[in-house]
Scaffold this motif. Structure first.
Motif, short mmCIF file in Angstrom:
data_model
loop_
_atom_site.label_atom_id
_atom_site.label_comp_id
_atom_site.label_asym_id
_atom_site.label_seq_id
_atom_site.Cartn_x
_atom_site.Cartn_y
_atom_site.Cartn_z
N ILE A 1 -6.87 5.04 1.07
CA ILE A 1 -6.17 3.84 1.54
C ILE A 1 -7.14 2.66 1.52
N ILE B 1 0.86 -1.17 0.00
CA ILE B 1 0.00 0.00 0.00
C ILE B 1 0.90 1.22 0.00
N GLU C 1 -7.52 1.39 -1.91
CA GLU C 1 -6.31 0.68 -2.33
C GLU C 1 -6.23 -0.71 -1.71
N ILE C 2 -6.55 -0.81 -0.41
CA ILE C 2 -6.56 -2.13 0.25
C ILE C 2 -7.61 -3.02 -0.39
#
Length: 107
Positions: free
Chosen positions: A25, A4, A28-29
């Motif tokens: 985030i 990440i 993205e995860i």
């Protein structure tokens, strides 16, 4: 687990610092987990974060299902639907995407 950008994660991809989390985030995860986040995913993510910061712990699976039954207008939220949204396990993937600490045991 893909890395990440600009945040530290453990070997399973959970954030090392829960305060590094933000919506980008989370996206993205989720992408690393093979999930495209929908409004229904965000309801669960927001519930996990709210519950954790209020009680300093994660909800049980039963609490999650009961809360989601009240939140989802179409009443389709049950354990099968949660596994549909988070095929790797709602108590694993949803927690990870929410940026919260890994549970010792999870479905």
């Amino acid at each position: 687990m893909k890395s990440i950008k600009n945040v530290s994660v453990d070997s399973d991809g959970y954030l090392n610092n829960i305060f590094d989390w933000n919506k980008n985030i989370a996206i993205e995860i989720a992408n690393c987990e093979g999930i495209t986040l929908s409004e229904e995913h965000w309801k669960i993510i927001n519930f996990f974060r709210s519950f954790y910061f209020h009680f300093n712990t994660l909800p049980s699976f039963r609490i999650l299902v009961n809360k989601m039954l009240k939140e989802f207008e179409n009443k389709k939220c049950n354990s099968c639907y949660l596994f549909y949204l988070f095929p790797g396990g709602p108590m694993k993937q949803a927690v990870k995407i929410s940026g919260l600490p890994k549970q010792e045991r999870c479905l």
